[in-house]
Every structure is written in structure tokens, then in C-alpha cells.
Design an enzyme around this catalytic site. Structure first.
Site, short mmCIF file in Angstrom:
data_model
loop_
_atom_site.label_atom_id
_atom_site.label_comp_id
_atom_site.label_asym_id
_atom_site.label_seq_id
_atom_site.Cartn_x
_atom_site.Cartn_y
_atom_site.Cartn_z
N THR A 105 -5.48 3.73 -0.19
CA THR A 105 -6.77 3.05 -0.14
C THR A 105 -6.64 1.76 -0.94
O THR A 105 -5.53 1.37 -1.35
CB THR A 105 -7.89 3.98 -0.63
OG1 THR A 105 -9.15 3.32 -0.47
CG2 THR A 105 -7.72 4.39 -2.09
N LYS A 129 -3.26 -1.39 0.41
CA LYS A 129 -2.93 -1.39 1.84
C LYS A 129 -2.00 -2.54 2.25
O LYS A 129 -1.25 -2.40 3.22
CB LYS A 129 -4.21 -1.43 2.69
CG LYS A 129 -5.04 -0.16 2.56
CD LYS A 129 -6.26 -0.20 3.46
CE LYS A 129 -7.08 1.08 3.33
NZ LYS A 129 -8.21 1.12 4.28
#
Length: 273
Positions: A63, A67
Site C-alpha cells: 500500500t 507502490k
């Protein structure tokens, strides 16, 4: 049977529902030797963490803010992840090879399809950023016409036009002050933080189309509640979270993710908060 490990990484990570969803999948699939944890990892600590993973590791969920930061640490990236330059899933092969993928994009498509939304003539996206670019990539698969992105700055507008060109999606940008007009679109995807769309609730049309609000806490959002009251179709953030996790489970375990069991676990966990 050898122990297999997976985990979600990010910062902050304490709120993540991923452990609830993946552990529910392992129980349903009878994968007693699989474990799924969460780790508070920021960009500065990511390289060392990934470098120290042993052969027992099957995969990682990522998360924010990891990313994009993870991409240089990978051996390969799928075309889906490359299309938005964002990886939310790392699959670790037995030989240690690291492959980056993005399950948010097919997760959005699957969550919409579950509600009967498989093709739309036009769409609106509220907000910019990583989730908005994934939304555009999903719309590349189901939207036959123009997408209008409502953003707060020219820099964000330029970013969304860039993604539109990269994804071959015709994107028009408009200022956030005009966002009430977005609600007339056949499909509205809200990718903004909690509270951002509350003021738009009063502008929901008499006969709204479909709303995909990517938030899952608090739920329903003010906009989603107003949309439902008017009889519009609503897809929520938990739908996205579950569908993308179902795909992650399959990528990591080789077994189809059990959608119903994972959704029930997510709903139960949110109700308990």
C-alpha cells in the site's frame, strides 16, 4: 507441508484489512501452514526488507507509499502494473524471482462487473493520484467514450491527461469547483479522501447512474448514502478491497480466492471497529 508466508507492507499500516481478508482465504482453502502479517515499512526501509526475504515467502501486498518505490527492486513487472507504474502485489517464485503486479485494476473491473456494470458510454473520475490512475486503467477496459477527471490543480490535471494518453483513454479535465457536474455521468468513480465529496451529496441527480466510491471506512460516505437514497447503484471500497485481494490470493497460492468468505470476514471486521 512447508510453511509459506505473505504480508502487507506500508506506512501507516495499522488500519489495513488485508490480514483479515487473506487469513480468511487461507482458512477457507485449508492452507493451515500459510501465514499473513502486516509490517510498518516506509520507502527508506523497503529495500532492506525485500532483500532479506527467505524462500518461505510467497508474496507481498503493498500500500502507500510503496507502490512505485518497489519497482526498482523487482525482476519483472506485468504489463498491467507497468501501465500505471504502480505495483500493489509482489509474487515471489521458489527461486527468489520477484514479479510485480497490480490487482487494483482488475479488482475495479471485477467489482463493477459483479454489480452488472460491464460497459459504460462515458465516466467521471473525482480526484487524481494512484487510485485515479488505476481507475483510468480499469475504464480503458469498459468505457467506450470520454472520461472527465475533476481535479484541484493544473498539475493534477496534467497528470491525469498523461495517464489518459498512456492508457489510450480520452481524458478531459475540469476544475474541482465544477465537480457537481460529474454526478450526471453514467459512472462516477470517487477516488478522494474521506470527507472530500460530502458537499456533493446535495447535487445527486434525481435518477443517478452508478457510483463507485473507493472508500470503505467510514461507510457509507455521505455521497454514497445520498446516491442510494435516490435509487442509484453503489459500489464501495470494500468491494474493491475484496476483489483485488481475491486476485492476490490466487497469484500467491495458485488457488482461486474464496470471494464470499473474504467479503464476510471484511464486513465482520469493519462492523467491529
Amino acid at each position: 507441508m512447508s510453511i509459506r508466508r505473505a504480508a502487507v507492507l506500508g506506512s501507516p499500516i495499522g488500519h489495513s484489512l488485508s490480514p483479515v481478508l487473506h487469513r480468511a482465504a487461507y482458512r477457507e482453502l485449508g492452507l493451515a501452514d500459510w501465514s499473513y502479517d502486516r509490517f510498518e515499512i516506509d520507502e527508506a526501509r523497503l529495500s532492506r526488507f525485500v532483500g532479506e526475504l527467505g524462500p518461505e515467502w510467497a508474496g507481498l501486498s503493498l500500500t502507500m507509499p510503496l507502490k512505485r518505490a518497489v519497482i526498482p527492486l523487482l525482476d519483472s513487472v506485468t504489463a498491467t502494473a507497468a501501465s500505471v507504474e504502480a505495483v500493489n502485489t509482489v509474487v515471489l517464485a521458489p527461486d527468489g524471482t520477484r514479479t510485480g503486479d497490480n490487482t487494483d485494476i482488475p479488482g475495479i473491473v471485477a467489482a463493477l462487473a459483479e454489480r452488472g456494470i460491464t460497459e459504460v458510454p462515458a465516466a467521471a473520475v473525482l480526484g487524481a493520484g494512484a487510485t485515479a490512475s488505476s481507475a483510468l486503467a480499469a475504464l480503458a477496459r469498459i468505457c467506450t467514450g470520454e472520461v472527465t477527471a475533476y481535479v484541484r490543480s493544473e498539475a493534477r490535471a496534467a497528470e491525469m491527461r498523461h495517464w489518459g494518453e498512456k492508457l489510450d483513454v480520452p481524458v478531459r479535465t475540469a476544475d474541482w469547483s465544477e465537480a457537481a457536474a460529474a454526478l450526471e455521468a453514467p459512472l462516477v468513480i470517487a477516488t478522494t479522501p474521506a470527507g472530500s465529496t460530502d458537499a456533493l451529496a446535495a447535487a445527486v441527480p434525481e435518477r443517478p447512474g452508478s457510483l463507485f466510491d473507493v472508500l470503505y471506512e467510514p461507510w457509507p460516505t455521505t455521497l454514497a448514502a445520498a446516491w442510494s437514497e435516490r435509487g442509484g447503484r453503489v459500489v464501495g471500497g470494500l468491494d474493491l478491497l475484496v476483489h483485488q485481494a481475491v486476485i492476490q490470493v490466487e497469484l500467491m497460492t495458485g488457488r482461486p480466492g474464496p470471494l464470499a468468505a473474504m467479503r464476510a470476514a471484511g464486513e465482520e471486521a469493519l462492523a467491529a471497529r
